[in-house]
Scaffold this motif. Structure first.
Motif, PDB file in Angstrom:
ATOM      1  N   VAL A 148      29.251  27.413  -1.369  1.00 38.47           N
ATOM      2  CA  VAL A 148      30.618  27.566  -0.873  1.00 38.47           C
ATOM      3  C   VAL A 148      30.937  29.036  -0.606  1.00 38.47           C
ATOM      4  O   VAL A 148      31.621  29.372   0.372  1.00 38.47           O
ATOM      5  CB  VAL A 148      31.629  26.958  -1.867  1.00 38.47           C
ATOM      6  CG1 VAL A 148      33.050  27.415  -1.553  1.00 38.47           C
ATOM      7  CG2 VAL A 148      31.567  25.440  -1.823  1.00 38.47           C
ATOM      8  N   LEU A 149      30.444  29.916  -1.473  1.00 34.72           N
ATOM      9  CA  LEU A 149      30.664  31.348  -1.259  1.00 34.72           C
ATOM     10  C   LEU A 149      30.043  31.798   0.062  1.00 34.72           C
ATOM     11  O   LEU A 149      30.632  32.592   0.802  1.00 34.72           O
ATOM     12  CB  LEU A 149      30.061  32.151  -2.415  1.00 34.72           C
ATOM     13  CG  LEU A 149      30.882  32.218  -3.709  1.00 34.72           C
ATOM     14  CD1 LEU A 149      30.134  33.009  -4.771  1.00 34.72           C
ATOM     15  CD2 LEU A 149      32.249  32.853  -3.447  1.00 34.72           C
ATOM     16  N   ILE A 150      28.852  31.284   0.358  1.00 29.93           N
ATOM     17  CA  ILE A 150      28.180  31.625   1.614  1.00 29.93           C
ATOM     18  C   ILE A 150      28.970  31.081   2.804  1.00 29.93           C
ATOM     19  O   ILE A 150      29.244  31.795   3.776  1.00 29.93           O
ATOM     20  CB  ILE A 150      26.741  31.074   1.629  1.00 29.93           C
ATOM     21  CG1 ILE A 150      25.896  31.752   0.537  1.00 29.93           C
ATOM     22  CG2 ILE A 150      26.100  31.288   2.999  1.00 29.93           C
ATOM     23  CD1 ILE A 150      24.525  31.149   0.369  1.00 29.93           C
ATOM     24  N   VAL A 151      29.337  29.796   2.709  1.00 27.14           N
ATOM     25  CA  VAL A 151      30.101  29.159   3.788  1.00 27.14           C
ATOM     26  C   VAL A 151      31.429  29.878   4.007  1.00 27.14           C
ATOM     27  O   VAL A 151      31.820  30.169   5.148  1.00 27.14           O
ATOM     28  CB  VAL A 151      30.355  27.668   3.465  1.00 27.14           C
ATOM     29  CG1 VAL A 151      31.339  27.060   4.456  1.00 27.14           C
ATOM     30  CG2 VAL A 151      29.042  26.895   3.501  1.00 27.14           C
ATOM     31  N   GLY A 152      32.119  30.185   2.910  1.00 31.20           N
ATOM     32  CA  GLY A 152      33.402  30.879   3.010  1.00 31.20           C
ATOM     33  C   GLY A 152      33.260  32.275   3.586  1.00 31.20           C
ATOM     34  O   GLY A 152      34.073  32.718   4.399  1.00 31.20           O
ATOM     35  N   GLY A 153      32.213  32.987   3.180  1.00 29.39           N
ATOM     36  CA  GLY A 153      31.979  34.337   3.693  1.00 29.39           C
ATOM     37  C   GLY A 153      31.709  34.343   5.187  1.00 29.39           C
ATOM     38  O   GLY A 153      32.264  35.166   5.935  1.00 29.39           O
ATOM     39  N   VAL A 154      30.871  33.405   5.630  1.00 20.25           N
ATOM     40  CA  VAL A 154      30.590  33.286   7.065  1.00 20.25           C
ATOM     41  C   VAL A 154      31.866  32.895   7.815  1.00 20.25           C
ATOM     42  O   VAL A 154      32.147  33.407   8.902  1.00 20.25           O
ATOM     43  CB  VAL A 154      29.477  32.247   7.321  1.00 20.25           C
ATOM     44  CG1 VAL A 154      29.315  31.983   8.816  1.00 20.25           C
ATOM     45  CG2 VAL A 154      28.161  32.726   6.736  1.00 20.25           C
ATOM     46  N   GLY A 155      32.641  32.001   7.207  1.00 17.73           N
ATOM     47  CA  GLY A 155      33.895  31.564   7.827  1.00 17.73           C
ATOM     48  C   GLY A 155      34.859  32.717   8.035  1.00 17.73           C
ATOM     49  O   GLY A 155      35.480  32.843   9.099  1.00 17.73           O
ATOM     50  N   LEU A 156      34.984  33.584   7.037  1.00 12.41           N
ATOM     51  CA  LEU A 156      35.881  34.741   7.155  1.00 12.41           C
ATOM     52  C   LEU A 156      35.405  35.700   8.242  1.00 12.41           C
ATOM     53  O   LEU A 156      36.216  36.270   8.991  1.00 12.41           O
ATOM     54  CB  LEU A 156      35.978  35.464   5.808  1.00 12.41           C
ATOM     55  CG  LEU A 156      36.730  34.722   4.696  1.00 12.41           C
ATOM     56  CD1 LEU A 156      36.625  35.484   3.381  1.00 12.41           C
ATOM     57  CD2 LEU A 156      38.200  34.525   5.076  1.00 12.41           C
ATOM     58  N   ALA A 157      34.075  35.877   8.332  1.00  7.76           N
ATOM     59  CA  ALA A 157      33.515  36.748   9.370  1.00  7.76           C
ATOM     60  C   ALA A 157      33.818  36.188  10.760  1.00  7.76           C
ATOM     61  O   ALA A 157      34.191  36.934  11.682  1.00  7.76           O
ATOM     62  CB  ALA A 157      32.006  36.891   9.178  1.00  7.76           C
ATOM     63  N   VAL A 158      33.669  34.871  10.909  1.00 11.96           N
ATOM     64  CA  VAL A 158      33.945  34.229  12.199  1.00 11.96           C
ATOM     65  C   VAL A 158      35.431  34.333  12.548  1.00 11.96           C
ATOM     66  O   VAL A 158      35.790  34.546  13.711  1.00 11.96           O
ATOM     67  CB  VAL A 158      33.493  32.755  12.175  1.00 11.96           C
ATOM     68  CG1 VAL A 158      33.934  32.030  13.435  1.00 11.96           C
ATOM     69  CG2 VAL A 158      31.978  32.676  12.035  1.00 11.96           C
ATOM     70  N   ILE A 159      36.299  34.190  11.552  1.00 14.04           N
ATOM     71  CA  ILE A 159      37.745  34.314  11.785  1.00 14.04           C
ATOM     72  C   ILE A 159      38.073  35.697  12.347  1.00 14.04           C
ATOM     73  O   ILE A 159      38.854  35.840  13.299  1.00 14.04           O
ATOM     74  CB  ILE A 159      38.525  34.055  10.482  1.00 14.04           C
ATOM     75  CG1 ILE A 159      38.510  32.557  10.151  1.00 14.04           C
ATOM     76  CG2 ILE A 159      39.970  34.546  10.597  1.00 14.04           C
ATOM     77  CD1 ILE A 159      39.095  32.218   8.803  1.00 14.04           C
ATOM     78  N   PHE A 160      37.468  36.733  11.769  1.00 12.57           N
ATOM     79  CA  PHE A 160      37.695  38.101  12.250  1.00 12.57           C
ATOM     80  C   PHE A 160      37.211  38.244  13.698  1.00 12.57           C
ATOM     81  O   PHE A 160      37.899  38.837  14.543  1.00 12.57           O
ATOM     82  CB  PHE A 160      36.959  39.094  11.355  1.00 12.57           C
ATOM     83  CG  PHE A 160      37.006  40.510  11.849  1.00 12.57           C
ATOM     84  CD1 PHE A 160      38.167  41.261  11.711  1.00 12.57           C
ATOM     85  CD2 PHE A 160      35.906  41.079  12.478  1.00 12.57           C
ATOM     86  CE1 PHE A 160      38.226  42.574  12.190  1.00 12.57           C
ATOM     87  CE2 PHE A 160      35.949  42.375  12.959  1.00 12.57           C
ATOM     88  CZ  PHE A 160      37.112  43.132  12.807  1.00 12.57           C
ATOM     89  N   ILE A 161      36.042  37.689  13.992  1.00  8.96           N
ATOM     90  CA  ILE A 161      35.488  37.758  15.348  1.00  8.96           C
ATOM     91  C   ILE A 161      36.391  37.008  16.329  1.00  8.96           C
ATOM     92  O   ILE A 161      36.619  37.457  17.458  1.00  8.96           O
ATOM     93  CB  ILE A 161      34.062  37.179  15.374  1.00  8.96           C
ATOM     94  CG1 ILE A 161      33.117  38.088  14.589  1.00  8.96           C
ATOM     95  CG2 ILE A 161      33.552  37.023  16.803  1.00  8.96           C
ATOM     96  CD1 ILE A 161      31.739  37.512  14.380  1.00  8.96           C
ATOM     97  N   GLN A 162      36.914  35.872  15.904  1.00  4.46           N
ATOM     98  CA  GLN A 162      37.787  35.083  16.775  1.00  4.46           C
ATOM     99  C   GLN A 162      39.069  35.849  17.110  1.00  4.46           C
ATOM    100  O   GLN A 162      39.527  35.829  18.260  1.00  4.46           O
ATOM    101  CB  GLN A 162      38.125  33.752  16.102  1.00  4.46           C
ATOM    102  CG  GLN A 162      36.954  32.779  16.077  1.00  4.46           C
ATOM    103  CD  GLN A 162      37.189  31.607  15.150  1.00  4.46           C
ATOM    104  OE1 GLN A 162      38.050  31.670  14.273  1.00  4.46           O
ATOM    105  NE2 GLN A 162      36.414  30.562  15.327  1.00  4.46           N
ATOM    106  N   LEU A 163      39.643  36.505  16.125  1.00  4.12           N
ATOM    107  CA  LEU A 163      40.857  37.289  16.378  1.00  4.12           C
ATOM    108  C   LEU A 163      40.568  38.408  17.375  1.00  4.12           C
ATOM    109  O   LEU A 163      41.386  38.697  18.264  1.00  4.12           O
ATOM    110  CB  LEU A 163      41.380  37.869  15.059  1.00  4.12           C
ATOM    111  CG  LEU A 163      42.021  36.873  14.088  1.00  4.12           C
ATOM    112  CD1 LEU A 163      42.361  37.558  12.773  1.00  4.12           C
ATOM    113  CD2 LEU A 163      43.273  36.261  14.694  1.00  4.12           C
ATOM    114  N   THR A 164      39.392  39.033  17.226  1.00  2.00           N
ATOM    115  CA  THR A 164      38.987  40.085  18.166  1.00  2.00           C
ATOM    116  C   THR A 164      38.847  39.512  19.575  1.00  2.00           C
ATOM    117  O   THR A 164      39.297  40.119  20.558  1.00  2.00           O
ATOM    118  CB  THR A 164      37.648  40.719  17.728  1.00  2.00           C
ATOM    119  OG1 THR A 164      37.767  41.184  16.387  1.00  2.00           O
ATOM    120  CG2 THR A 164      37.275  41.874  18.637  1.00  2.00           C
TER     121      THR A 164
END
Length: 249
Positions: free
Chosen positions: A214-230
Motif C-alpha cells: 500500500v505504501l508503494i501504491v500510495g507513493g506512486v499515486g501521489l507522484a502521478v497526482i503531482f504530474i497530473q496537476l502539472t
C-alpha cells in the motif's frame, strides 16, 4: 508561433511521455498486487482489491488520454487540448480516490483479515478444497494468529484424531495442523510432532505484506497526482495561447 507557445508545446510533449511511463507503471503495480492477493480477497473483504483495480483502470486511461494531449499539441487543436484537460481532471479525481482508498485500507487491513481468516480456521475441513491452504503455503504462515488457532477448529481436530488413530501415530502433535502449515508439505505431515511447521500467523504476515504494498501504491499515486496537476496547468496555458493566436477549431 511565438517562442512561449512553442516551449509550452514541447513541455506538454515531455509531460505526455512521462504520463505514458507512469501509466504503464500503474498498470504493472496494480496487476501484480491484484494477482498476489487474489486468494486473500476470495476469502476476505473485496476492499483489498479496490485500490489495485483502480490503479489498472487509471493506467489504461492515462495511455489513452496521452494520445489526446500529443495530438492536440501537435495540431494546436483547442478542442483536443480542452478534452485532454477535462479528461486529465477526471483522472486526477480517480487517482485521488485510489490513493485515499489505499491508505484507508492500510488502517483497516488487520480487521478485514482477522475476521475472515478466523472463520476459515474454525471451519477448516481437510476433505474440502480450501483457498486458505494455498494462502498458508504462499505466505509461509499457519492459522490466523499461529498454529494454536486450530485448537478451536472442531471439525478439523476430529478429522486429525481419526488420522492419528488410523495410522497408529505415537508421536502426534499436541495441536494438529493442516498439511499446508508444514514447511515441506506432504500428506498427513501436520499430525506429526517431528514435522517443522510455520509458526507465524497469517494475519500478521499478510498484514505486513499488504501495508508495504500500500505504501508503494500510495507513493506512486501521489507522484502521478503531482504530474497530473502539472499537465492540467500546461494544457490550460496552451489553450490560452491557441485561443489568442488562432481561431477555435
Amino acid at each position: 508561433m511565438n517562442a512561449g507557445m512553442k516551449m509550452i508545446k514541447y513541455l506538454l510533449f515531455a509531460f505526455n511521455f512521462i504520463f505514458v511511463v507512469f501509466g504503464f507503471v500503474l498498470i504493472g503495480i496494480g496487476a501484480v498486487v491484484e494477482v498476489m492477493y487474489r486468494e486473500v480477497v476470495s476469502i476476505s473483504s473485496n476492499a483489498i482489491s479496490v485500490a489495485p483495480i483502480l490503479m489498472v483502470i487509471i493506467g489504461v486511461m492515462m495511455l489513452l488520454i496521452a494520445f489526446f494531449g500529443c495530438c492536440g499539441a501537435y495540431k494546436e487543436s483547442y478542442c483536443m487540448i480542452s478534452c485532454f484537460a477535462v479528461l486529465l481532471t477526471f483522472i486526477f479525481i480517480l487517482e485521488l480516490a485510489a490513493t485515499l482508498s489505499a491508505y484507508i485500507l492500510r488502517s483497516n487491513v488487520e480487521e478485514y483479515l482477522t475476521e475472515s481468516f478466523q472463520t476459515n480456521v474454525h471451519k477448516f475441513n481437510e476433505k474440502k478444497e480450501n483457498p486458505f491452504d494455498f494462502i498458508q503455503q504462499k505466505f509461509q504462515c499457519c492459522g490466523y494468529d499461529g498454529p494454536d488457532g486450530y485448537l478451536n477448529s472442531t471439525e478439523f481436530q476430529i478429522q486429525a484424531a481419526h488420522n492419528i488413530h488410523d495410522r497408529n501415530v505415537t508421536a502426534a502433535r499436541d495441536i494438529p495442523v493442516p498439511d499446508s502449515c508444514c514447511e515441506k508439505e506432504v500428506e498427513f505431515c501436520g499430525i506429526y510432532n517431528s514435522t517443522v511447521i510455520y509458526t507465524t500467523g497469517c494475519v500478521s504476515r499478510i498484514e505486513k505484506s499488504i501495508k508495504d504494498e500500500v505504501l508503494i501504491v500510495g507513493g506512486v499515486g501521489l507522484a502521478v497526482i503531482f504530474i497530473q496537476l502539472t499537465g492540467i496547468g500546461f494544457a490550460c496555458l496552451l489553450m490560452r495561447n491557441i485561443k489568442s493566436n488562432y481561431e477555435v477549431v
